[in-house]
Design an enzyme around this catalytic site. Structure first.
Site, PDB file in Angstrom:
ATOM      1  N   CYS A   3       0.460  -1.303  -0.476  1.00  0.00           N
ATOM      2  CA  CYS A   3      -0.152   0.087  -0.379  1.00  0.00           C
ATOM      3  C   CYS A   3       1.039   1.153   0.306  1.00  0.00           C
ATOM      4  O   CYS A   3       1.370   1.437   0.957  1.00  0.00           O
ATOM      5  CB  CYS A   3      -1.042   0.130   1.005  1.00  0.00           C
ATOM      6  SG  CYS A   3      -1.768   1.707   1.337  1.00  0.00           S
ATOM      7  N   CYS A  14      -4.897  -0.007   8.473  1.00  0.00           N
ATOM      8  CA  CYS A  14      -4.825  -0.972   8.202  1.00  0.00           C
ATOM      9  C   CYS A  14      -2.670  -1.448   9.204  1.00  0.00           C
ATOM     10  O   CYS A  14      -1.977  -1.543   8.770  1.00  0.00           O
ATOM     11  CB  CYS A  14      -3.922  -2.011   6.983  1.00  0.00           C
ATOM     12  SG  CYS A  14      -5.681  -1.526   5.912  1.00  0.00           S
ATOM     13  N   GLU A 262     -34.702  -7.031  15.114  1.00  0.00           N
ATOM     14  CA  GLU A 262     -33.126  -6.432  14.742  1.00  0.00           C
ATOM     15  C   GLU A 262     -34.372  -4.790  14.595  1.00  0.00           C
ATOM     16  O   GLU A 262     -35.885  -4.535  14.401  1.00  0.00           O
ATOM     17  CB  GLU A 262     -32.848  -6.948  13.004  1.00  0.00           C
ATOM     18  CG  GLU A 262     -32.372  -5.318  12.929  1.00  0.00           C
ATOM     19  CD  GLU A 262     -30.898  -5.393  13.698  1.00  0.00           C
ATOM     20  OE1 GLU A 262     -30.656  -3.571  13.426  1.00  0.00           O
ATOM     21  OE2 GLU A 262     -30.259  -6.089  13.707  1.00  0.00           O
ATOM     22  N   ASN A 307     -26.426 -12.288  17.634  1.00  0.00           N
ATOM     23  CA  ASN A 307     -24.571 -11.663  16.530  1.00  0.00           C
ATOM     24  C   ASN A 307     -25.139  -9.887  16.907  1.00  0.00           C
ATOM     25  O   ASN A 307     -25.637  -8.910  16.742  1.00  0.00           O
ATOM     26  CB  ASN A 307     -25.331 -11.888  15.136  1.00  0.00           C
ATOM     27  CG  ASN A 307     -24.022 -10.842  14.001  1.00  0.00           C
ATOM     28  OD1 ASN A 307     -23.040 -10.549  14.789  1.00  0.00           O
ATOM     29  ND2 ASN A 307     -24.778 -10.249  13.151  1.00  0.00           N
ATOM     30  N   CYS A 334     -18.553  -9.308  16.505  1.00  0.00           N
ATOM     31  CA  CYS A 334     -17.145  -8.573  16.079  1.00  0.00           C
ATOM     32  C   CYS A 334     -17.136  -7.872  16.926  1.00  0.00           C
ATOM     33  O   CYS A 334     -15.249  -7.326  16.866  1.00  0.00           O
ATOM     34  CB  CYS A 334     -17.949  -7.930  15.414  1.00  0.00           C
ATOM     35  SG  CYS A 334     -18.739  -6.214  15.955  1.00  0.00           S
TER      36      CYS A 334
END
Length: 375
Positions: A3, A14, A262, A307, A334
C-alpha cells in the site's frame, strides 16, 4: 499487501500491514484463546482466512478538496485529505468508478464539505457492490437539500457512464458532528435495494441497512452457522440482532419456526424480502429491540442465535438466557472481548466449538462464531 499510502505514512487504517498474514492470524487466534481461557471449549476449529486485498464490497469516502478537483478518501489527523481511490482493500475496478464520480461531483457543483469552515454540501460518498451481479449502490451524504436539483439534473449523465449504478440516493446529514448519516434518505432510482446471494440464499441491501463488508468471509460465516445448527436438528430458534437475516435464513428450513428481531426497520424489510423469495412460511421478522423482545417472552425456543453490535448482548439478556436456559446459544461476535464477558455470565453453558473468521485483515479485529450447549 503493498500500500503506497501506508508506506508513505499517510494512512494507518491497516495497523497490522507490517505483519505477515500468517502472523496476523496467529496473533488473533492467540488473543481469542486468552479471552476464553476460563471457559471450557471442546473444539477449537482452524481460523477461516480471507483474501488479503480486494476483499471489500463497500467504500466509505470523505469528500474534500475543491468542487473542480474533489478528493475521495479520509481526513488525516493534521487536517490534510488523503485520496484513497487506489486503496488495495477495494477491488481494482472501483478505481474507474471513483474517477467518474469525481467528474460527476464537478459537473453537479457539489461543493465538498469543509469541516474547519463548516461550509460546503457534500460530506461523504458511500459505494457498495453486489458480488452476485456486480450492481452498485451509490449514496451521497449531503449537509442539506440545497443541491438536490443540481444533482438530479446531471444524474442521467452519471447513469450513462456507470450503468451498474442501479441504486442511487442522497442522505441528508445536517449536523456538524462525526456522524456518518442522517435520518432522511432520498432515492433517485426505481430500484431501491441491491440483491446479494450467499450460498444460494438471496439477501438484500438497502441504503441504510447494515451489511458485512467482506462478502467472501461473511458467506463462510453464514454457511458455517447453518451447518452447525442443522446438525442440532432443532425445530425453533430466535435470531436476535438479525440485521438483514443472513444468519437465520441460512439456519432455517421450511419446517423451522424462526423469529428474527432487529431494531432497523430497513434491515427487517430486507429480511422479509429474502424469506418471501425462499418461500419460508414459518419465519417472522420484526423491527424491535432484541433485548426488550426477549425479556417479554415467557417461553424460549430450542436455540437462540445472537449477533450483537460491539457492546455485546449485556447483563440483562445474559441473565434472561441463564434463567430460561435454551438448549443452545449460537453467538456471533465482532468483538471477542465483550463476547467473552457475556459467555462468562452464562455459567451453565460450555462452548462446544468456536471458530475465528478473519473478516478484517491487516487489523486487530475479527469475527467469532461460538456454539454454546447447556451443560
Amino acid at each position: 499487501m503493498q500500500c503506497v499510502q501506508y508506506t508513505a505514512g499517510h494512512c494507518h487504517s491497516c495497523q497490522w500491514l507490517d505483519k505477515s498474514y500468517s502472523h496476523q492470524l496467529s496473533d488473533k487466534q492467540k488473543h481469542l484463546k486468552q479471552l476464553l481461557q476460563e471457559t471450557s471449549v471442546t473444539h477449537w476449529l482452524s481460523p477461516v482466512m480471507s483474501k488479503t486485498s480486494g476483499f471489500r464490497n463497500k467504500a466509505k469516502m470523505v469528500v474534500n478538496g475543491s468542487v473542480e478537483r474533489p478528493l475521495l478518501g479520509m481526513l488525516h489527523r493534521d487536517g490534510r485529505t488523503v485520496d484513497l481511490c487506489d486503496c488495495p482493500l477495494y477491488p481494482q475496478h472501483f478505481q474507474a468508478v471513483f474517477e467518474v464520480i469525481k467528474v460527476f461531483i464537478a459537473k453537479a457543483g457539489l461543493v465538498p464539505y469543509n469541516v474547519e469552515r463548516r461550509k460546503g454540501e457534500l460530506k461523504y460518498i458511500l459505494l457498495t457492490e453486489s458480488r452476485a451481479n456486480n450492481e452498485m449502490m451509490l449514496r451521497f451524504v449531503l449537509r442539506s437539500e440545497t443541491k438536490l436539483a443540481q444533482l438530479e439534473r446531471v444524474l442521467p449523465w452519471l447513469q450513462e457512464q456507470l450503468p451498474q449504478l442501479t441504486v442511487i440516493s442522497a442522505n441528508i446529514q445536517p449536523t456538524h458532528m462525526a456522524i456518518l448519516e442522517g435520518e432522511k434518505e432520498i432515492i433517485f432510482t426505481g430500484q431501491t435495494m441491491l440483491k446479494e446471494t450467499f450460498n444460494g440464499i438471496p439477501l438484500y441491501i438497502r441504503p441504510r441497512s447494515f451489511f458485512q463488508t467482506n462478502p467472501d468471509i461473511a458467506s463462510e460465516l453464514y454457511a458455517t452457522a447453518g451447518r452447525w445448527v442443522r446438525e442440532l436438528n432443532i425445530s425453533s430458534m430466535w435470531d436476535l440482532f438479525c440485521g438483514a437475516g443472513g444468519f437465520g435464513l441460512h439456519c432455517a428450513d421450511k419446517e423451522t419456526k424462526l423469529t428474527g428481531i432487529e431494531i432497523s426497520a430497513e434491515a427487517i424489510d430486507c429480511a422479509k424480502s429474502s424469506a418471501k423469495s425462499l418461500g419460508l412460511k414459518s419465519v417472522e421478522f420484526q423491527a424491535l429491540d432484541s433485548t426488550h423482545f426477549a425479556l417479554e417472552k415467557a417461553k424460549i425456543p430450542e436455540l437462540v442465535l445472537v449477533n450483537p453490535p460491539r457492546r455485546g448482548i449485556g447483563k440483562e439478556l445474559c441473565e434472561y438466557l441463564s434463567r430460561m436456559a435454551p438448549k443452545f446459544v449460537l453467538y456471533s461476535s465482532c468483538n471477542a472481548e465483550t463476547m467473552a464477558k457475556d459467555i462468562a455470565m452464562l455459567k451453565q453453558y460450555r462452548i462446544e466449538k468456536v471458530q475465528l473468521f478473519d473478516m478484517f485483515p491487516h487489523t486487530e479485529h475479527y469475527e467469532t462464531l461460538a456454539l454454546l450447549i447447556l451443560d
